[in-house]
Design a protein around this motif. Structure first.
Motif, short mmCIF file in Angstrom:
data_model
loop_
_atom_site.label_atom_id
_atom_site.label_comp_id
_atom_site.label_asym_id
_atom_site.label_seq_id
_atom_site.Cartn_x
_atom_site.Cartn_y
_atom_site.Cartn_z
N THR A 124 0.78 15.20 -13.03
CA THR A 124 -0.27 15.48 -14.02
C THR A 124 -1.05 16.74 -13.68
N TYR A 125 -1.27 16.98 -12.40
CA TYR A 125 -1.98 18.20 -12.01
C TYR A 125 -1.14 19.43 -12.35
N GLN A 126 0.17 19.32 -12.09
CA GLN A 126 1.07 20.43 -12.43
C GLN A 126 1.13 20.65 -13.93
N ALA A 127 1.07 19.54 -14.70
CA ALA A 127 1.10 19.65 -16.17
C ALA A 127 -0.15 20.36 -16.68
N ALA A 128 -1.28 20.13 -16.00
CA ALA A 128 -2.51 20.82 -16.41
C ALA A 128 -2.42 22.32 -16.15
N LEU A 129 -1.69 22.70 -15.10
CA LEU A 129 -1.54 24.12 -14.78
C LEU A 129 -0.49 24.80 -15.66
N THR A 130 0.51 24.02 -16.11
CA THR A 130 1.57 24.59 -16.95
C THR A 130 1.72 23.74 -18.21
N PRO A 131 0.80 23.84 -19.16
CA PRO A 131 0.85 23.00 -20.36
C PRO A 131 2.03 23.36 -21.26
N ILE B 187 -4.30 9.92 -17.38
CA ILE B 187 -3.28 9.49 -16.41
C ILE B 187 -3.64 9.98 -15.01
N PHE B 188 -4.11 11.21 -14.92
CA PHE B 188 -4.53 11.75 -13.62
C PHE B 188 -5.67 10.92 -13.03
N LEU B 189 -6.65 10.60 -13.86
CA LEU B 189 -7.79 9.82 -13.39
C LEU B 189 -7.35 8.42 -12.94
N SER B 190 -6.41 7.81 -13.65
CA SER B 190 -5.92 6.49 -13.28
C SER B 190 -5.25 6.51 -11.92
N SER B 191 -4.45 7.55 -11.67
CA SER B 191 -3.79 7.64 -10.37
C SER B 191 -4.79 7.87 -9.25
N VAL B 192 -5.83 8.65 -9.51
CA VAL B 192 -6.88 8.86 -8.51
C VAL B 192 -7.60 7.55 -8.22
N ARG C 274 0.83 -1.21 0.00
CA ARG C 274 0.00 0.00 0.00
C ARG C 274 0.86 1.25 0.00
N ASP C 275 1.93 1.23 0.78
CA ASP C 275 2.81 2.41 0.85
C ASP C 275 3.44 2.71 -0.50
N ILE C 276 3.90 1.66 -1.20
CA ILE C 276 4.54 1.86 -2.51
C ILE C 276 3.53 2.41 -3.52
N ILE C 277 2.32 1.81 -3.55
CA ILE C 277 1.30 2.27 -4.49
C ILE C 277 0.93 3.72 -4.22
N LEU C 278 0.74 4.06 -2.97
CA LEU C 278 0.36 5.43 -2.63
C LEU C 278 1.47 6.41 -2.98
N LEU C 279 2.72 6.02 -2.78
CA LEU C 279 3.83 6.91 -3.12
C LEU C 279 3.86 7.20 -4.61
N VAL C 280 3.77 6.15 -5.42
CA VAL C 280 3.81 6.32 -6.88
C VAL C 280 2.60 7.11 -7.35
N CYS C 281 1.42 6.78 -6.85
CA CYS C 281 0.20 7.47 -7.28
C CYS C 281 0.25 8.95 -6.90
N THR C 282 0.79 9.23 -5.74
CA THR C 282 0.89 10.63 -5.31
C THR C 282 1.80 11.42 -6.24
N LEU C 283 2.93 10.80 -6.62
CA LEU C 283 3.84 11.48 -7.56
C LEU C 283 3.19 11.70 -8.92
N VAL C 284 2.48 10.68 -9.42
CA VAL C 284 1.83 10.80 -10.72
C VAL C 284 0.73 11.85 -10.68
N THR C 285 -0.06 11.84 -9.61
CA THR C 285 -1.14 12.83 -9.47
C THR C 285 -0.58 14.24 -9.43
N THR C 286 0.49 14.42 -8.68
CA THR C 286 1.12 15.74 -8.58
C THR C 286 1.65 16.20 -9.93
#
Length: 471
Positions: free
Chosen positions: A312-319, A373-378, A298-310
């Motif tokens: 992709t969210y940043q990419a949406a703000l700075t395309p 990708i953002f939706l998948s990480s969520v 669970r810790d590994i999955i959450l770490l990777v998903c958190t990084l991916v979410t961050t």
């Protein structure tokens, strides 16, 4: 030179004297003279070892020293079924008890006569010293709360049967803080949880403490529930009667919800075999397939998903390409070719400051892929949080809020000429977000609605996806 029997008897007598004087140095002198001295006096199948003697007389220093030299002595039972810890408790030598507990916390779990452990013993006593010891035992050895007597009684059962309200308050308070209130639903050999016993004994204070944490509809071996027993043996407390009626209504609601999720034959009086024979529910399948019972996974999955979410969210703000920094009202050229003037400034279509520079199919491809990708990480975060429901409900609310914010940002960034595409993407990804948020909650709710009706004969039926090792 062969040592004779009289010499051995003399050394045993000196050993007893050393214990009586709490003299560790004399103890070691005797062992140096006769290395097998401690073993010789402990060959009986149920020996009264020197450690038993030291614990019974409250000789703490010698007791700890013998426990260090012979750790096995601390777990041996004498002919009366008492361990050294039991004897120290019986004779109220609590300093010795604490010393032995500090040396090995697992000694709290050693069962004596009738399967009574040290925790069970102090749960019978109402004194302030014993209640303090009870709290220390729980903190020193968490898994001791799971131990049962020969009558399948937990320490909570023991406290109620002995009308020990002080100990009961400590036990229930600790169970709430450790999120182990399910133990209140464990049954003794008569099939009673703590609530029916409290109802039968008319212990109103105890009833009010546990009624919100115990299944009032669980049946004992006589087929009676706590509600039925309360009606047969009512208390004068109107508030308690009101709470029992409230619990009855909740149980009727649960039965109605179960009937919506499951077939009528699933509602047997003894549903445990049927439950275990059923196929895995979606909730169990997701938990097992993703390996979510393993905390490290669970810790590994959450770490990777958190990084991916961050990311992709940043990419949406700075395309890619960024945003226009100025306003332009230049009329479009007659051709699609962008020209340049003498100042080497590009002539573009009209735009406003803050509009995204990327346009056309590239913009749609980037937005769609980044959103996916953002939706998948969520989704992965929501699935990972399943085994810890309902404690992870705030995670689902935060993911829903974050997802709505993300798709609102992605929609706003699209140019006004792409309103139709923006609406389509909002509907598609908003629907997928709702599904990703709803499915784990729905699977967990359907599992819990059915699972809460499972009624084991003795000990509890655990929350299978969340089994923990006792510590």
């Amino acid at each position: 030179m062969v040592r004779g029997l009289p010499g051995k008897e003399a050394r045993e007598s000196r050993l007893h004297q050393a214990i009586a004087n709490d003299d560790v140095e004399d103890l070691h002198n005797l062992i140096e003279e006769e290395p097998e001295l401690l073993d010789c006096v402990s060959k009986h199948p149920f020996p009264h070892t020197p450690l038993h003697l030291a614990a019974a007389t409250g000789k703490t220093q010698v007791a700890v020293e013998i426990a260090i030299l012979k750790p096995s002595f601390a777990r041996k039972l004498n002919s009366k079924g008492d361990s050294p810890m039991h004897l120290a408790l019986q004779f109220e030598h609590y300093q010795t008890v604490r010393a032995l507990m500090t040396r090995d916390p697992k000694l709290i779990r050693v069962p004596g006569q009738h399967g009574i452990t040290a925790l069970h013993y102090v749960a019978t006593k109402e004194g302030d010293d014993e209640v303090e010891l009870l709290a220390e035992f729980l903190c020193a050895c968490k898994s001791s709360i799971e131990d049962l007597t020969s009558r399948c009684e937990t320490a909570v059962h023991v406290a109620i049967n002995n009308h020990n309200v002080k100990a009961f308050k400590v036990l229930v308070g600790w169970l709430k803080r450790m999120n182990l209130t399910e133990i209140l639903n464990w049954k003794d050999q008569d099939g009673n949880t703590v609530l029916p016993i409290a109802v039968f004994e008319k212990q109103a204070e105890i009833i009010s403490m546990v009624i919100g944490h115990v299944k009032v509809y669980a049946k004992n071996l006589q087929g009676k529930t706590a509600v039925q027993m309360f009606k047969e043996n009512p208390s004068g407390d109107r508030n308690l009667a009101r709470r029992f009626r409230h619990k009855e209504l909740l149980e009727k609601l649960r039965a109605f919800l179960v009937s919506l999720y499951f077939h009528k034959e699933d509602l047997d009086i003894r549903p445990l075999p049927r439950f275990l024979s059923r196929k895995l529910t979606l909730f169990e399948w997701l938990t097992i397939w993703f390996g979510l019972r393993d905390e490290s996974v669970r810790d590994i999955i959450l770490l990777v998903c958190t990084l991916v979410t961050t990311a992709t969210y940043q990419a949406a703000l700075t395309p890619p390409g960024g945003y226009w920094q100025d306003n332009s009202s230049n009329p479009p050229a007659h051709s699609t070719i962008v020209t340049a003037n003498s100042s080497r400034i590009a002539v573009e279509e009209p735009h406003e400051a803050g509009n995204i520079i990327l346009s056309g199919s590239s913009l749609y491809q980037f937005t769609a892929l980044n959103s996916l990708i953002f939706l998948s990480s969520v989704c992965a975060i929501c699935i990972t949080a399943i085994p810890l429901l309902p404690r992870t409900l705030p995670v689902y609310l935060l993911m829903l809020t974050l997802g709505l914010s993300f798709f609102a940002t992605a929609t706003i960034e699209l140019p006004k000429s792409a309103d139709a595409e923006a609406i389509s993407m909002t509907v598609i990804y908003g629907s997928l977000l709702a599904v990703a948020w709803f499915i784990p909650l729905h699977s967990w709710l359907s599992y819990k609605i059915y699972h809460c009706g499972i009624d084991g004969t003795r000990r509890r039926v655990g929350h299978f996806p969340e089994l923990k090792n006792g510590k």
